[in-house]
Design a protein around this motif. Structure first.
Motif, PDB file in Angstrom:
ATOM      1  N   MET A   1       0.847  -1.173   0.000  1.00  0.00           N
ATOM      2  CA  MET A   1       0.000   0.000   0.000  1.00  0.00           C
ATOM      3  C   MET A   1       0.895   1.238   0.000  1.00  0.00           C
ATOM      4  N   ASN A   2       0.592   2.194  -0.873  1.00  0.00           N
ATOM      5  CA  ASN A   2       1.383   3.415  -0.854  1.00  0.00           C
ATOM      6  C   ASN A   2       0.825   4.376   0.209  1.00  0.00           C
ATOM      7  N   PHE A   3       1.588   5.417   0.491  1.00  0.00           N
ATOM      8  CA  PHE A   3       1.239   6.317   1.592  1.00  0.00           C
ATOM      9  C   PHE A   3      -0.103   7.011   1.386  1.00  0.00           C
ATOM     10  N   LEU A   4      -0.376   7.466   0.175  1.00  0.00           N
ATOM     11  CA  LEU A   4      -1.635   8.151  -0.084  1.00  0.00           C
ATOM     12  C   LEU A   4      -2.828   7.221   0.161  1.00  0.00           C
ATOM     13  N   ASP A   5      -2.716   5.969  -0.246  1.00  0.00           N
ATOM     14  CA  ASP A   5      -3.786   5.001   0.028  1.00  0.00           C
ATOM     15  C   ASP A   5      -3.978   4.825   1.533  1.00  0.00           C
ATOM     16  N   LEU A   6      -2.871   4.767   2.260  1.00  0.00           N
ATOM     17  CA  LEU A   6      -2.942   4.637   3.714  1.00  0.00           C
ATOM     18  C   LEU A   6      -3.654   5.833   4.337  1.00  0.00           C
ATOM     19  N   VAL A   7      -3.306   7.034   3.898  1.00  0.00           N
ATOM     20  CA  VAL A   7      -3.930   8.249   4.427  1.00  0.00           C
ATOM     21  C   VAL A   7      -5.431   8.259   4.128  1.00  0.00           C
ATOM     22  N   LYS A   8      -5.812   7.831   2.949  1.00  0.00           N
ATOM     23  CA  LYS A   8      -7.225   7.810   2.579  1.00  0.00           C
ATOM     24  C   LYS A   8      -8.029   6.816   3.422  1.00  0.00           C
ATOM     25  N   LYS A   9      -7.378   5.762   3.915  1.00  0.00           N
ATOM     26  CA  LYS A   9      -8.086   4.738   4.689  1.00  0.00           C
ATOM     27  C   LYS A   9      -8.078   5.014   6.194  1.00  0.00           C
ATOM     28  N   ARG A  10      -7.328   6.012   6.612  1.00  0.00           N
ATOM     29  CA  ARG A  10      -7.212   6.304   8.037  1.00  0.00           C
ATOM     30  C   ARG A  10      -8.575   6.696   8.610  1.00  0.00           C
ATOM     31  N   GLN A  11      -8.790   6.357   9.860  1.00  0.00           N
ATOM     32  CA  GLN A  11     -10.052   6.687  10.519  1.00  0.00           C
ATOM     33  C   GLN A  11      -9.814   6.935  12.007  1.00  0.00           C
ATOM     34  N   SER A  12     -10.726   7.663  12.609  1.00  0.00           N
ATOM     35  CA  SER A  12     -10.680   7.890  14.051  1.00  0.00           C
ATOM     36  C   SER A  12     -11.682   6.952  14.704  1.00  0.00           C
ATOM     37  N   VAL A  13     -11.202   6.119  15.597  1.00  0.00           N
ATOM     38  CA  VAL A  13     -12.060   5.140  16.258  1.00  0.00           C
ATOM     39  C   VAL A  13     -12.621   5.752  17.535  1.00  0.00           C
ATOM     40  N   ARG A  14     -13.922   5.624  17.729  1.00  0.00           N
ATOM     41  CA  ARG A  14     -14.586   6.173  18.907  1.00  0.00           C
ATOM     42  C   ARG A  14     -15.405   5.115  19.659  1.00  0.00           C
ATOM     43  N   LYS A  15     -15.431   3.898  19.145  1.00  0.00           N
ATOM     44  CA  LYS A  15     -16.131   2.804  19.818  1.00  0.00           C
ATOM     45  C   LYS A  15     -15.172   1.630  19.900  1.00  0.00           C
ATOM     46  N   TYR A  16     -15.185   0.955  21.040  1.00  0.00           N
ATOM     47  CA  TYR A  16     -14.210  -0.094  21.292  1.00  0.00           C
ATOM     48  C   TYR A  16     -14.898  -1.370  21.746  1.00  0.00           C
ATOM     49  N   LEU A  17     -14.255  -2.490  21.456  1.00  0.00           N
ATOM     50  CA  LEU A  17     -14.727  -3.766  21.970  1.00  0.00           C
ATOM     51  C   LEU A  17     -14.407  -3.849  23.461  1.00  0.00           C
ATOM     52  N   ASN A  18     -15.196  -4.582  24.182  1.00  0.00           N
ATOM     53  CA  ASN A  18     -14.977  -4.747  25.620  1.00  0.00           C
ATOM     54  C   ASN A  18     -14.056  -5.940  25.855  1.00  0.00           C
ATOM     55  N   LYS A  19     -12.814  -5.819  25.389  1.00  0.00           N
ATOM     56  CA  LYS A  19     -11.821  -6.870  25.610  1.00  0.00           C
ATOM     57  C   LYS A  19     -10.435  -6.243  25.662  1.00  0.00           C
ATOM     58  N   MET A  20      -9.546  -6.904  26.335  1.00  0.00           N
ATOM     59  CA  MET A  20      -8.188  -6.380  26.483  1.00  0.00           C
ATOM     60  C   MET A  20      -7.449  -6.440  25.149  1.00  0.00           C
ATOM     61  N   VAL A  21      -6.506  -5.549  24.980  1.00  0.00           N
ATOM     62  CA  VAL A  21      -5.665  -5.526  23.792  1.00  0.00           C
ATOM     63  C   VAL A  21      -4.433  -6.378  24.084  1.00  0.00           C
ATOM     64  N   GLU A  22      -4.086  -7.240  23.137  1.00  0.00           N
ATOM     65  CA  GLU A  22      -2.934  -8.116  23.327  1.00  0.00           C
ATOM     66  C   GLU A  22      -1.652  -7.291  23.476  1.00  0.00           C
ATOM     67  N   LYS A  23      -0.793  -7.727  24.374  1.00  0.00           N
ATOM     68  CA  LYS A  23       0.458  -7.024  24.660  1.00  0.00           C
ATOM     69  C   LYS A  23       1.294  -6.854  23.387  1.00  0.00           C
ATOM     70  N   GLU A  24       1.294  -7.855  22.521  1.00  0.00           N
ATOM     71  CA  GLU A  24       2.077  -7.783  21.287  1.00  0.00           C
ATOM     72  C   GLU A  24       1.600  -6.632  20.394  1.00  0.00           C
ATOM     73  N   LYS A  25       0.298  -6.395  20.344  1.00  0.00           N
ATOM     74  CA  LYS A  25      -0.227  -5.299  19.532  1.00  0.00           C
ATOM     75  C   LYS A  25       0.172  -3.950  20.111  1.00  0.00           C
ATOM     76  N   ILE A  26       0.126  -3.835  21.426  1.00  0.00           N
ATOM     77  CA  ILE A  26       0.542  -2.582  22.080  1.00  0.00           C
ATOM     78  C   ILE A  26       2.018  -2.328  21.813  1.00  0.00           C
ATOM     79  N   GLU A  27       2.835  -3.359  21.960  1.00  0.00           N
ATOM     80  CA  GLU A  27       4.273  -3.206  21.728  1.00  0.00           C
ATOM     81  C   GLU A  27       4.574  -2.841  20.278  1.00  0.00           C
ATOM     82  N   ARG A  28       3.808  -3.367  19.354  1.00  0.00           N
ATOM     83  CA  ARG A  28       4.002  -3.037  17.936  1.00  0.00           C
ATOM     84  C   ARG A  28       3.685  -1.563  17.681  1.00  0.00           C
ATOM     85  N   CYS A  29       2.610  -1.077  18.273  1.00  0.00           N
ATOM     86  CA  CYS A  29       2.263   0.342  18.135  1.00  0.00           C
ATOM     87  C   CYS A  29       3.327   1.231  18.765  1.00  0.00           C
TER      88      CYS A  29
END
Length: 109
Positions: A1-29
């Motif tokens: 994916m090129n950068f412009l495609d990435l920018v076009k797909k970006r979104q702001s999340v305002r609703k979340y699942l009621n479950k913990m986020v895996e440590k690996e995902k947090i560390e990746r971010c």
């Protein structure tokens, strides 16, 4: 994916699942954020992961009030990552004064 495609797909999340986020995902971010460019490669930031439910709620409650309520969604997030801007060193303070720009705030943006 090129950068412009990435920018076009970006979104702001305002609703979340009621479950913990895996440590690996947090560390990746965090690793992606750590590698972000900054003025003079100073990386004037520190990250604090808040996943303890009571502490997370207390922190989330500080992000809004009755007048400024647009951050209420933070109460629903399963984890918060606090971004702390570190104070600039002497060389950066001089550069900021010359350029009249707060580089550390630009960097964390």
């Amino acid at each position: 994916m090129n950068f412009l495609d990435l920018v076009k797909k970006r979104q702001s999340v305002r609703k979340y699942l009621n479950k913990m986020v895996e440590k690996e995902k947090i560390e990746r971010c965090l690793e992606a954020a750590r590698l972000a460019p900054s003025a003079s490669n100073s990386q004037p930031w520190e990250f604090i992961v808040v996943d303890d439910p009571k502490l997370k709620e207390a922190v989330a409650n500080e992000t809004f009030d009755r007048i400024i309520s647009f951050n209420r969604f933070s109460l629903q997030a399963p984890v918060l990552i606090l971004l702390i801007s570190e104070r600039s060193g002497l060389v950066r303070k001089i550069a900021e004064a010359i350029k009249d720009k707060p580089f550390n705030l630009i960097d964390i943006g």
